[in-house]
Design a protein around this motif. Structure first.
Motif, PDB file in Angstrom:
ATOM      1  N   UNK A  12      51.347  47.649  49.225  1.00 50.70           N
ATOM      2  CA  UNK A  12      50.764  47.160  48.274  1.00 50.70           C
ATOM      3  C   UNK A  12      50.279  45.355  48.597  1.00 50.70           C
ATOM      4  N   UNK A  13      51.006  44.818  49.286  1.00 51.79           N
ATOM      5  CA  UNK A  13      50.519  43.537  49.957  1.00 51.79           C
ATOM      6  C   UNK A  13      49.157  43.632  50.597  1.00 51.79           C
ATOM      7  N   UNK A  14      48.927  44.431  51.661  1.00 48.09           N
ATOM      8  CA  UNK A  14      47.607  44.750  52.057  1.00 48.09           C
ATOM      9  C   UNK A  14      46.627  44.923  51.177  1.00 48.09           C
ATOM     10  N   UNK A  15      46.865  45.827  49.887  1.00 48.81           N
ATOM     11  CA  UNK A  15      45.941  46.197  49.047  1.00 48.81           C
ATOM     12  C   UNK A  15      45.580  44.869  48.252  1.00 48.81           C
ATOM     13  N   UNK A  16      46.467  44.004  47.995  1.00 43.95           N
ATOM     14  CA  UNK A  16      46.034  42.727  47.139  1.00 43.95           C
ATOM     15  C   UNK A  16      45.265  41.839  48.086  1.00 43.95           C
ATOM     16  N   UNK A  17      45.517  41.863  49.549  1.00 39.74           N
ATOM     17  CA  UNK A  17      44.764  40.889  50.248  1.00 39.74           C
ATOM     18  C   UNK A  17      43.337  41.503  50.371  1.00 39.74           C
ATOM     19  N   UNK A  18      43.128  42.732  50.608  1.00 41.28           N
ATOM     20  CA  UNK A  18      41.944  43.575  50.803  1.00 41.28           C
ATOM     21  C   UNK A  18      40.927  43.262  49.598  1.00 41.28           C
ATOM     22  N   UNK A  19      41.642  43.633  48.445  1.00 39.31           N
ATOM     23  CA  UNK A  19      40.914  43.581  46.971  1.00 39.31           C
ATOM     24  C   UNK A  19      40.954  42.120  46.320  1.00 39.31           C
ATOM     25  N   UNK A  20      41.792  41.383  46.804  1.00 36.98           N
ATOM     26  CA  UNK A  20      42.085  39.975  46.102  1.00 36.98           C
ATOM     27  C   UNK A  20      42.320  40.568  44.472  1.00 36.98           C
ATOM     28  N   UNK A  21      43.214  41.489  44.534  1.00 35.09           N
ATOM     29  CA  UNK A  21      43.524  42.145  43.213  1.00 35.09           C
ATOM     30  C   UNK A  21      44.855  41.440  42.689  1.00 35.09           C
ATOM     31  N   UNK A  22      44.802  41.429  41.390  1.00 34.41           N
ATOM     32  CA  UNK A  22      45.797  40.809  40.439  1.00 34.41           C
ATOM     33  C   UNK A  22      46.973  42.013  40.467  1.00 34.41           C
ATOM     34  N   UNK A  23      47.907  41.294  40.016  1.00 35.44           N
ATOM     35  CA  UNK A  23      49.281  42.037  39.764  1.00 35.44           C
ATOM     36  C   UNK A  23      49.023  43.124  38.781  1.00 35.44           C
ATOM     37  N   UNK A  60      48.168  35.377  44.966  1.00 38.11           N
ATOM     38  CA  UNK A  60      48.389  35.597  43.736  1.00 38.11           C
ATOM     39  C   UNK A  60      48.454  34.037  43.178  1.00 38.11           C
ATOM     40  N   UNK A  61      48.474  32.892  43.949  1.00 36.80           N
ATOM     41  CA  UNK A  61      48.461  31.619  43.134  1.00 36.80           C
ATOM     42  C   UNK A  61      46.987  31.519  42.756  1.00 36.80           C
ATOM     43  N   UNK A  62      45.724  31.989  43.521  1.00 40.32           N
ATOM     44  CA  UNK A  62      44.669  31.818  43.337  1.00 40.32           C
ATOM     45  C   UNK A  62      44.180  32.556  41.796  1.00 40.32           C
ATOM     46  N   UNK A  63      44.871  33.850  41.695  1.00 37.31           N
ATOM     47  CA  UNK A  63      44.615  34.678  40.579  1.00 37.31           C
ATOM     48  C   UNK A  63      45.504  33.973  39.430  1.00 37.31           C
ATOM     49  N   UNK A  64      46.398  33.220  39.666  1.00 33.09           N
ATOM     50  CA  UNK A  64      47.213  32.511  38.453  1.00 33.09           C
ATOM     51  C   UNK A  64      46.500  31.476  38.091  1.00 33.09           C
ATOM     52  N   UNK A  65      45.696  30.765  38.950  1.00 35.01           N
ATOM     53  CA  UNK A  65      45.152  29.673  38.582  1.00 35.01           C
ATOM     54  C   UNK A  65      43.809  29.852  37.707  1.00 35.01           C
ATOM     55  N   UNK A  66      43.167  31.203  37.823  1.00 35.51           N
ATOM     56  CA  UNK A  66      42.179  31.408  37.290  1.00 35.51           C
ATOM     57  C   UNK A  66      42.129  32.455  36.111  1.00 35.51           C
ATOM     58  N   UNK A  67      43.703  32.794  35.574  1.00 36.45           N
ATOM     59  CA  UNK A  67      43.861  33.793  34.554  1.00 36.45           C
ATOM     60  C   UNK A  67      43.405  33.472  33.444  1.00 36.45           C
ATOM     61  N   UNK A  68      43.279  31.888  33.020  1.00 44.23           N
ATOM     62  CA  UNK A  68      42.564  31.689  31.834  1.00 44.23           C
ATOM     63  C   UNK A  68      41.211  31.831  31.673  1.00 44.23           C
ATOM     64  N   UNK A  69      40.585  31.896  32.781  1.00 44.52           N
ATOM     65  CA  UNK A  69      39.204  32.169  32.616  1.00 44.52           C
ATOM     66  C   UNK A  69      39.032  33.614  32.277  1.00 44.52           C
ATOM     67  N   UNK A  70      39.684  34.667  32.886  1.00 52.08           N
ATOM     68  CA  UNK A  70      39.507  35.928  32.849  1.00 52.08           C
ATOM     69  C   UNK A  70      40.017  36.229  31.403  1.00 52.08           C
ATOM     70  N   UNK A  71      41.166  35.626  30.772  1.00 54.21           N
ATOM     71  CA  UNK A  71      41.432  35.730  29.648  1.00 54.21           C
ATOM     72  C   UNK A  71      40.404  35.589  28.496  1.00 54.21           C
ATOM     73  N   UNK A  72      39.668  34.509  28.818  1.00 53.36           N
ATOM     74  CA  UNK A  72      38.606  34.061  27.917  1.00 53.36           C
ATOM     75  C   UNK A  72      37.476  35.097  27.976  1.00 53.36           C
ATOM     76  N   UNK A  73      37.143  35.564  29.232  1.00 52.07           N
ATOM     77  CA  UNK A  73      36.057  36.675  29.354  1.00 52.07           C
ATOM     78  C   UNK A  73      36.249  37.840  28.657  1.00 52.07           C
TER      79      UNK A  73
END
Length: 87
Positions: A12-23, A60-73
Motif C-alpha cells: 500500500x505504501x509503495x502504491x501511494x508513493x507511485x501514484x501519489x494516491x489519497x487514502x 499524505x500531508x500534501x494530500x491533506x493540505x489539498x483536500x479542500x481544493x478537491x472537495x470544491x472541485x
C-alpha cells in the motif's frame, strides 16, 4: 504482527508513493477500509520500514493540505452535472 499485514502495509505504501494516491483512492483500489490504509501507513509501516513511512507521510500531508481544493472541485462537478449553475 502477521506477515501478510506487514506485506500489505508495504504494498500500500509503495502504491501511494507511485501514484501519489489519497487514502480514499488507495482503499478503493485495494478493497480495504480507509481506516485500514491509514493504520497500515501511519502506525504499522513506521515499525516495519521507517524511511518508507516518512516518504508516505509527505504524500499524505500534501494530500491533506489539498483536500479542500478537491472537495470544491467535486462540488462544482456535482452541480454542473445536475444542470445547475455554480459560480
Amino acid at each position: 504482527m502477521k506477515a501478510h499485514i506487514e506485506e500489505r502495509a508495504i504494498i500500500i505504501a509503495k502504491y501511494i508513493l507511485e501514484k501519489e494516491s489519497t487514502v480514499r483512492e488507495t482503499a478503493k483500489t485495494f478493497g480495504v477500509s480507509k481506516s485500514t490504509v491509514h493504520k497500515d501507513v501511519t502506525e504499522r509501516l513506521s515499525s516495519i520500514n521507517p524511511s518508507l513511512a516518512k516518504k508516505v507521510k509527505r504524500i499524505l500531508d500534501k494530500n491533506k493540505s489539498e483536500r479542500h481544493i478537491r472537495g470544491g472541485m467535486a462540488t462544482k462537478l456535482k452541480y454542473k452535472n445536475n444542470g445547475k449553475n455554480v459560480g
